[in-house]
Design a protein around this motif. Structure first.
Motif, PDB file in Angstrom:
ATOM      1  N   PHE A 201      38.208  72.991  36.736  1.00 56.15           N
ATOM      2  CA  PHE A 201      38.643  73.170  35.033  1.00 56.15           C
ATOM      3  C   PHE A 201      39.567  74.200  34.933  1.00 56.15           C
ATOM      4  CE2 PHE A 201      34.768  70.832  33.088  1.00 56.15           C
ATOM      5  CZ  PHE A 201      35.105  69.627  33.859  1.00 56.15           C
ATOM      6  N   GLY A 202      40.598  74.237  34.030  1.00 56.52           N
ATOM      7  CA  GLY A 202      41.457  75.131  33.969  1.00 56.52           C
ATOM      8  C   GLY A 202      42.590  75.267  34.913  1.00 56.52           C
ATOM      9  N   THR A 203      42.646  76.377  35.623  1.00 56.87           N
ATOM     10  CA  THR A 203      44.120  76.606  36.422  1.00 56.87           C
ATOM     11  C   THR A 203      44.007  75.711  37.431  1.00 56.87           C
ATOM     12  OG1 THR A 203      43.838  79.056  35.995  1.00 56.87           O
ATOM     13  CG2 THR A 203      45.227  78.284  37.897  1.00 56.87           C
ATOM     14  N   GLY A 204      43.104  75.273  38.204  1.00 52.24           N
ATOM     15  CA  GLY A 204      43.054  74.375  39.261  1.00 52.24           C
ATOM     16  C   GLY A 204      43.536  72.886  38.750  1.00 52.24           C
ATOM     17  N   LEU A 205      43.176  72.496  37.780  1.00 53.48           N
ATOM     18  CA  LEU A 205      43.682  71.192  37.261  1.00 53.48           C
ATOM     19  C   LEU A 205      44.956  71.175  36.773  1.00 53.48           C
ATOM     20  CD1 LEU A 205      42.731  68.238  36.629  1.00 53.48           C
ATOM     21  CD2 LEU A 205      41.896  69.209  34.495  1.00 53.48           C
ATOM     22  N   LYS A 206      45.538  72.014  36.159  1.00 52.65           N
ATOM     23  CA  LYS A 206      46.998  72.393  35.802  1.00 52.65           C
ATOM     24  C   LYS A 206      47.795  72.273  36.953  1.00 52.65           C
ATOM     25  CE  LYS A 206      46.043  74.782  31.597  1.00 52.65           C
ATOM     26  NZ  LYS A 206      46.322  76.127  30.798  1.00 52.65           N
ATOM     27  N   HIS A 228      39.122  60.863  33.818  1.00 54.03           N
ATOM     28  CA  HIS A 228      37.682  60.957  33.094  1.00 54.03           C
ATOM     29  C   HIS A 228      37.540  61.450  31.688  1.00 54.03           C
ATOM     30  CE1 HIS A 228      33.646  63.003  33.468  1.00 54.03           C
ATOM     31  NE2 HIS A 228      33.685  62.414  34.870  1.00 54.03           N
ATOM     32  N   LEU A 229      36.381  60.809  31.204  1.00 61.78           N
ATOM     33  CA  LEU A 229      36.313  61.190  29.860  1.00 61.78           C
ATOM     34  C   LEU A 229      35.972  62.500  29.277  1.00 61.78           C
ATOM     35  CD1 LEU A 229      33.876  57.857  29.213  1.00 61.78           C
ATOM     36  CD2 LEU A 229      36.524  58.325  28.637  1.00 61.78           C
ATOM     37  N   ASN A 230      35.554  63.253  30.283  1.00 65.16           N
ATOM     38  CA  ASN A 230      35.369  64.778  29.790  1.00 65.16           C
ATOM     39  C   ASN A 230      36.591  65.356  28.993  1.00 65.16           C
ATOM     40  OD1 ASN A 230      35.048  67.765  29.845  1.00 65.16           O
ATOM     41  ND2 ASN A 230      33.505  67.547  31.261  1.00 65.16           N
ATOM     42  N   PRO A 231      36.468  65.753  28.023  1.00 63.28           N
ATOM     43  CA  PRO A 231      37.681  66.118  26.929  1.00 63.28           C
ATOM     44  C   PRO A 231      38.445  67.158  27.724  1.00 63.28           C
ATOM     45  CG  PRO A 231      35.670  65.986  25.583  1.00 63.28           C
ATOM     46  CD  PRO A 231      35.191  65.888  27.033  1.00 63.28           C
ATOM     47  N   ILE A 232      37.770  68.398  28.322  1.00 63.42           N
ATOM     48  CA  ILE A 232      38.530  69.344  29.124  1.00 63.42           C
ATOM     49  C   ILE A 232      39.526  68.592  30.152  1.00 63.42           C
ATOM     50  CG2 ILE A 232      38.033  71.274  30.777  1.00 63.42           C
ATOM     51  CD1 ILE A 232      35.323  71.549  29.585  1.00 63.42           C
ATOM     52  N   VAL A 233      39.027  67.576  30.985  1.00 66.95           N
ATOM     53  CA  VAL A 233      39.875  66.780  31.881  1.00 66.95           C
ATOM     54  C   VAL A 233      40.885  66.005  31.229  1.00 66.95           C
ATOM     55  CG1 VAL A 233      40.205  65.229  33.844  1.00 66.95           C
ATOM     56  CG2 VAL A 233      37.926  66.729  33.705  1.00 66.95           C
ATOM     57  N   LYS A 234      40.294  65.342  29.973  1.00 64.15           N
ATOM     58  CA  LYS A 234      41.438  64.443  29.516  1.00 64.15           C
ATOM     59  C   LYS A 234      42.552  65.086  28.836  1.00 64.15           C
ATOM     60  CE  LYS A 234      40.903  60.346  26.340  1.00 64.15           C
ATOM     61  NZ  LYS A 234      40.049  59.443  25.610  1.00 64.15           N
ATOM     62  N   ASP A 235      42.087  66.195  27.993  1.00 67.42           N
ATOM     63  CA  ASP A 235      43.128  66.798  27.263  1.00 67.42           C
ATOM     64  C   ASP A 235      44.183  67.630  28.314  1.00 67.42           C
ATOM     65  OD1 ASP A 235      41.752  66.137  25.242  1.00 67.42           O
ATOM     66  OD2 ASP A 235      40.866  68.140  24.734  1.00 67.42           O
ATOM     67  N   THR A 236      43.941  68.145  29.208  1.00 67.52           N
ATOM     68  CA  THR A 236      44.627  68.698  30.116  1.00 67.52           C
ATOM     69  C   THR A 236      45.639  67.701  30.758  1.00 67.52           C
ATOM     70  OG1 THR A 236      43.099  70.668  30.769  1.00 67.52           O
ATOM     71  CG2 THR A 236      44.872  70.037  32.171  1.00 67.52           C
ATOM     72  N   VAL A 237      45.061  66.722  31.354  1.00 67.11           N
ATOM     73  CA  VAL A 237      45.890  65.625  32.029  1.00 67.11           C
ATOM     74  C   VAL A 237      46.862  65.147  31.105  1.00 67.11           C
ATOM     75  CG1 VAL A 237      45.847  63.323  33.089  1.00 67.11           C
ATOM     76  CG2 VAL A 237      44.336  65.175  33.871  1.00 67.11           C
ATOM     77  N   SER A 242      51.235  62.877  30.398  1.00 68.07           N
ATOM     78  CA  SER A 242      51.776  61.595  29.629  1.00 68.07           C
ATOM     79  C   SER A 242      53.023  61.336  29.368  1.00 68.07           C
ATOM     80  CB  SER A 242      50.834  61.517  28.203  1.00 68.07           C
ATOM     81  OG  SER A 242      51.370  62.787  27.646  1.00 68.07           O
ATOM     82  N   GLY A 243      53.474  59.990  29.439  1.00 68.86           N
ATOM     83  CA  GLY A 243      54.901  59.724  28.893  1.00 68.86           C
ATOM     84  C   GLY A 243      55.848  60.036  30.108  1.00 68.86           C
ATOM     85  N   GLN A 244      55.309  60.251  31.483  1.00 71.25           N
ATOM     86  CA  GLN A 244      56.211  60.387  32.562  1.00 71.25           C
ATOM     87  C   GLN A 244      56.269  59.242  33.671  1.00 71.25           C
ATOM     88  OE1 GLN A 244      57.502  63.284  33.194  1.00 71.25           O
ATOM     89  NE2 GLN A 244      56.537  64.439  31.727  1.00 71.25           N
ATOM     90  N   GLU A 245      57.268  59.055  33.834  1.00 68.56           N
ATOM     91  CA  GLU A 245      57.946  57.761  34.542  1.00 68.56           C
ATOM     92  C   GLU A 245      56.992  57.790  35.792  1.00 68.56           C
ATOM     93  OE1 GLU A 245      61.904  55.256  36.067  1.00 68.56           O
ATOM     94  OE2 GLU A 245      61.824  57.356  34.992  1.00 68.56           O
ATOM     95  N   ASN A 246      56.689  56.583  36.420  1.00 63.05           N
ATOM     96  CA  ASN A 246      55.975  56.418  37.602  1.00 63.05           C
ATOM     97  C   ASN A 246      54.450  57.171  37.497  1.00 63.05           C
ATOM     98  OD1 ASN A 246      58.019  55.162  38.886  1.00 63.05           O
ATOM     99  ND2 ASN A 246      58.745  57.120  39.563  1.00 63.05           N
TER     100      ASN A 246
END
Length: 351
Positions: A201-206, A228-237, A242-246
Motif C-alpha cells: 500500500f502507498g509507494t509500492g503500489l504507485k 481488488h475491492l479494498n478502497p486503498i487499492v482501488k482508488d490508487t489503481v 484508468s482511461g489508459q490504452e491497452n
C-alpha cells in the motif's frame, strides 16, 4: 478448502462448515461455484474495520459455534486473520487443530502483513500440519515441530484448480468470461495483473502502477487488471491507470473467470500467493511484486520471478518474458498433484 469439503461429504464423515465472510463478495461466488452451503455464516465483514476489531468479532462468533458443535477437530487453511483466531479459539477449548497449507514462511514479520505472524501463531497450536512441499516441512522441523505431526500432502489449491478448470472448459456458462472475450484483442499478448498486499500500500503500489503504465505503451500488449475491492487499492489503481490504452481495469472476477483468464494469459503480474501456486499448472510465468515470498519452490522451478515493487525490474523482466517465454515442456507444478484433499481426509480419519 472446497476439495476437502467434497471429500468429507463423499466419505460420509460428519462435519459442519463455518465461514466468517471476512471477504463477503469473494466468498459467495466461490461457494456457489463449488456448490457449498455453510452451516454457519458469521458475516463479520464491515467497511473499514481494523484487524483488531475483526479479530474480536471472529473470537466471539467462532466461540459460539465451537460451544454448540463441540468438534473433535477444527480444520483451517492458510494464513488469514480468520484462520489465526479460529486456531486460538479451538486451543482455548482444547479442540485439536488441522492446518491446511502449513509451513509457509518468509521470516519477515512485515511481509506479508499480518499473514506471516498469523501462520507462525497457528503453527504453535496445530496438531496436524498438512504441508504442501518438502521445504514447508523443513521450515516446521527447524521450528521444533515434531516430525510425526507433519504430513506432506501437496496443496489443495491444485485440487481445486484442476476440478474448476475442467468444469469451466467443459460445461460452465459464465457472463464474466463472455465479457472478457469482448474486450480482449486476440492479436495482442495478455498480461494478467492482480494486487492486494497490505505491505505494498502507498509507494509500492504507485510504483507498480507506473511500471504497468510503461509496459502498456507497447502496442502488442494488453493488460487485464481485476482491481481488488479494498478502497486503498482501488482508488490508487484507478487514479493512475484508468482511461489508459491497452489497460483494462475490471471488477474482481469470480473463480471460474479467473481460471479462464489465467489460462489465456501470456504473463501474470501479481502479489498473490494463490496465483504463484496456480500458475505452474497452466505453465505461465509470474512476476511476483513482493520483496519476499513464502513460495520459493515456484522461483526455484522457474515459474516465479521476484521483482518487488521496483518499476524498472518489473518493466525489464516483463518485456524479457514476453519476448522469450520460458520452456516449461518438462516442468510440473511443485505445489501438488491434485490429490491433497484425499490425503488429508485419509490422514485425519485414520489417526
Amino acid at each position: 478448502m472446497a476439495p476437502i469439503l467434497h471429500e468429507l461429504k463423499d466419505k460420509n464423515i460428519l462435519h459442519c462448515i463455518c465461514v466468517t465472510a471476512q471477504h463477503r463478495e469473494m466468498l459467495d461466488q466461490v461457494l456457489e461455484f463449488f456448490k457449498i452451503i455453510p452451516d454457519y455464516d458469521l458475516n463479520i465483514m464491515s467497511k473499514g474495520q481494523s484487524l483488531n476489531l475483526l479479530s474480536s468479532k471472529i473470537f466471539e462468533e467462532i466461540d459460539l459455534v465451537l460451544e454448540k458443535e463441540k468438534p473433535e477437530l477444527i480444520l483451517l487453511q492458510g494464513d488469514t486473520t480468520t484462520a489465526a483466531i479460529a486456531s486460538m479459539a479451538a486451543f482455548h477449548r482444547k479442540i485439536k487443530v488441522g492446518h491446511v497449507e502449513a509451513g509457509l514462511r518468509t521470516y519477515d514479520a512485515s511481509a506479508p502483513f499480518p499473514e506471516e505472524i498469523n501462520r507462525q501463531i497457528i503453527a504453535r497450536i496445530t496438531d496436524y500440519h498438512f504441508v504442501p512441499t518438502p521445504a514447508a516441512a523443513k521450515n516446521l522441523i527447524s521450528e521444533g515441530i515434531p516430525e510425526n505431526k507433519i504430513f506432506l500432502t501437496g496443496n489443495t489449491v491444485v485440487d481445486a484448480l484442476l476440478w474448476g478448470i475442467k468444469k469451466v472448459n467443459e460445461s460452465i456458462s459464465c457472463k464474466e468470461i463472455n465479457e472478457l472475450e469482448k474486450i480482449i484483442d486476440p492479436s495482442k499478448k495478455i498480461v494478467l495483473v492482480t494486487g492486494h498486499r497490505r505491505e505494498n500500500f502507498g509507494t509500492g503500489l504507485k510504483e507498480i502502477c507506473q511500471g504497468l503504465l510503461e509496459i502498456s505503451q507497447k502496442e502488442s500488449i494488453q493488460l487485464i487488471f481485476p482491481v481488488h475491492l479494498n478502497p486503498i487499492v482501488k482508488d490508487t489503481v484507478h487514479e493512475l491507470l484508468s482511461g489508459q490504452e491497452n489497460i483494462h481495469l475490471i471488477n474482481p472476477l469470480p473463480y471460474p473467470a479467473m481460471l479462464w483468464l489465467m489460462q489465456q494469459s501470456h504473463l501474470i503480474i501479481s502479489d498473490s500467493g494463490g496465483i504463484q501456486e496456480e500458475a505452474p499448472t497452466f505453465l505461465k510465468p509470474v512476476l511476483v511484486t513482493r520483496k519476499t515470498t513464502e513460495r520459493m519452490e515456484g522461483v526455484d522451478a522457474g515459474f516465479s520471478f521476484m521483482v518487488g515493487t521496483n518499476k524498472n525490474k518489473l518493466i525489464s523482466k516483463a518485456f524479457e518474458l514476453l519476448k522469450m517465454p520460458p520452456d516449461y515442456s518438462n516442468k510440473k507444478n511443485p505445489y501438488g498433484d491434485g490429490k491433497a484433499a484425499e490425503k488429508i481426509v485419509r490422514l485425519i480419519t485414520s489417526s
